[in-house]
Design an enzyme around this catalytic site. Structure first.
Site, PDB file in Angstrom:
ATOM      1  N   LYS A  78       5.644  -6.679  12.182  1.00  0.00           N
ATOM      2  CA  LYS A  78       4.193  -6.843  12.226  1.00  0.00           C
ATOM      3  C   LYS A  78       3.869  -8.242  12.740  1.00  0.00           C
ATOM      4  O   LYS A  78       4.529  -9.217  12.361  1.00  0.00           O
ATOM      5  CB  LYS A  78       3.614  -6.626  10.828  1.00  0.00           C
ATOM      6  N   SER A 153      -4.171  -2.769   8.011  1.00  0.00           N
ATOM      7  CA  SER A 153      -3.874  -3.637   9.134  1.00  0.00           C
ATOM      8  C   SER A 153      -2.498  -3.410   9.753  1.00  0.00           C
ATOM      9  O   SER A 153      -2.183  -3.980  10.801  1.00  0.00           O
ATOM     10  CB  SER A 153      -3.990  -5.099   8.698  1.00  0.00           C
ATOM     11  N   SER A 177      -3.530  -2.079   3.526  1.00  0.00           N
ATOM     12  CA  SER A 177      -2.971  -2.190   4.865  1.00  0.00           C
ATOM     13  C   SER A 177      -1.644  -1.493   5.117  1.00  0.00           C
ATOM     14  O   SER A 177      -1.208  -1.395   6.258  1.00  0.00           O
ATOM     15  CB  SER A 177      -2.838  -3.667   5.257  1.00  0.00           C
TER      16      SER A 177
END
Length: 468
Positions: A78, A153, A177
């Site tokens: 990420k 996210s 997320s």
């Protein structure tokens, strides 16, 4: 055949690599080809490192014996996670040229386990908001309908896994997320207990709201990745002193007589009718496992105030200096969240901590009666990708960009482990996940129930047409 290799489970791929029935080079080449074929349509991988990944794969093959449980398996981190020598933007114009000089603890750990870095996955600016878009790379699109959001996210991670561009991925979860994008992409997203996966470096080493966790196409693969992610770290004071290898054991378990609290709306949250319709039949799946199911949920009073206050405090702690130096490069919701934190006083923070403690104990006592709480992940299905966040749900207006995540962040604030597991599809083909919440630090139990559920539904095998 390359595509089939990409959709082979991560555990199975590891077995094939260990038995030398496939080489790391073959595996990495297959995933590179899938990324090149599919990623232009979804924008999940935002930094792509094919040459580096192939070099690592060939080096592993030359050494012969596999070194580490993840040896030969590619991963894209990420874009919030620092990767030494690889651009890490955090989805922000402020950091668009940022190249870290050291790895995050997670990158160190998975690299030591043999994982091969193939790139970075997209995230909203600083991970703020459950919709994956930013001014650096643009939006990541839902693989089941590219006109819709993939959530966030950890949206890039969820889409990459759903599309067979990665065997699994790391993600993080403060409000929703890991669970939200998994829910929107028909994959598994597990929010483990705070401290289960060490987070270093971190501005606040004692923060228990943001956690790191796995994204995978199956619960077994999520547990497999978690077995390499988890474990104590002396640099992280809240890290749990239990080795990660405990998650590598079998998830098989009988659920006959296990008590489940079923909550259709977590105490009256506005809920889109499409979500209600999709999830209602899943109660029978749990019943078929032998579970005893009752309609119930704990009292979530104070969850919103506690969460919003402590989230704002964390934004001020991490990002306040940017208001004076780069305010014009920050998105409005990030500015708002930082300013909310700077406006706090001691009395409001103290009240938030008290509310959070009361909520923890209500959840703890509730789960003494029930083994698990089962509820929706999201309050509405994926919405148009052009919309930064939904302004209303089932006729109820949202007060800010966080309001539509209440079904997830009400759980976050309790510090209990929770997972999103594929459960259903809406009439127009959009994924809907089921959220399973376990007792304090019963991460393995949550994985076991999620595994039993997915084995009944088999929905985790469904692929988005865009990637098949």
């Amino acid at each position: 055949m390359e595509t089939e290799l990409c959709f082979t489970g991560a555990r199975r791929l590891a077995q094939l690599l260990g038995a030398r029935k496939v080489s790391a080079t073959e595996v990495v080449k297959a995933f590179i080809a899938q990324i090149e074929r599919v990623n232009p349509r979804v924008n999940a991988i935002v930094t792509f490192l094919p040459e580096r990944a192939l070099k690592q794969a060939k080096a592993q093959d030359r050494k012969g014996a596999r070194r580490g449980p993840l040896a030969g398996l590619p991963i894209a981190y990420k874009d919030l996670v620092a990767t030494k020598g690889v651009r890490t933007t955090m989805g922000s114009l402020v950091y668009r040229d940022n190249v870290p000089v050291e790895d995050h603890a997670l990158v160190e750990r998975l690299g030591a386990a043999g994982a091969i870095t193939i790139g970075k996955t997209n995230t909203p600016e600083f991970g703020a908001g459950s919709q994956t878009f930013n001014a650096v790379f643009g939006a990541t699109r839902n693989p089941y309908d590219p006109s819709k959001t993939c959530g966030g996210s950890s949206g890039g991670a969820a889409v990459a896994v759903a599309c067979g561009m990665l065997p699994f991925a790391d993600g993080s979860d403060l409000a929703a997320s890991l669970r939200n994008p998994a829910n929107y992409c028909n994959v598994v997203g597990f929010r483990p207990s705070p401290g289960r996966v060490p987070n270093y470096p971190a501005t606040n080493a004692w923060d228990t709201q943001p956690v790191l966790g796995p994204v995978a196409r199956s619960v077994a693969d999520a547990a497999f990745l978690l077995s390499a992610m988890a474990g104590p770290d002396p640099r992280v004071p809240i890290s749990i002193d239990e080795p990660g290898k405990s998650f590598a054991r079998s998830l098989a378990r009988s659920f006959r007589g296990v008590r489940i609290a079923w909550s259709a709306d977590l105490g009256g949250l506005p809920m889109d009718e499409r979500v209600r319709r999709a999830l209602a039949p899943q109660r029978k799946v749990l019943a078929a496992l032998g579970c005893r199911i009752e309609d119930a949920e704990p009292d979530f009073s104070g969850a919103t105030e506690a969460f919003e206050t402590l989230r704002a405090l964390s934004f001020a702690l991490r990002h306040a200096p940017l208001l004076g130096t780069h305010r014009d490069q920050l998105k409005d919701t990030v500015v708002w969240n930082i300013e909310q934190g700077l406006a706090l006083d001691g009395a409001r923070v103290a009240r938030a901590e008290r509310l959070r403690s009361e909520l923890f104990h209500r959840m703890r006592r509730f789960l003494e009666r029930y083994d698990f709480l089962v509820a929706p992940v999201n309050q509405l299905p994926p919405f148009p990708v052009e919309l930064d966040y939904p302004r209303e749900i089932a006729g109820t207006k949202m007060g800010n960009y966080l309001d539509w995540m209440k079904s997830c962040y009400a759980i976050t604030i309790t510090s209990h482990p929770a997972i999103s597991v594929p459960a259903a599809f809406t009439d127009d083909g959009l994924p809907v996940g089921l959220q399973i919440v376990g007792r304090y630090r019963d991460d393995f139990g949550v994985l076991q129930l999620a595994h039993a559920f997915e084995q009944q539904t088999q929905l985790y095998k469904r692929r988005p047409p865009i990637a098949a």
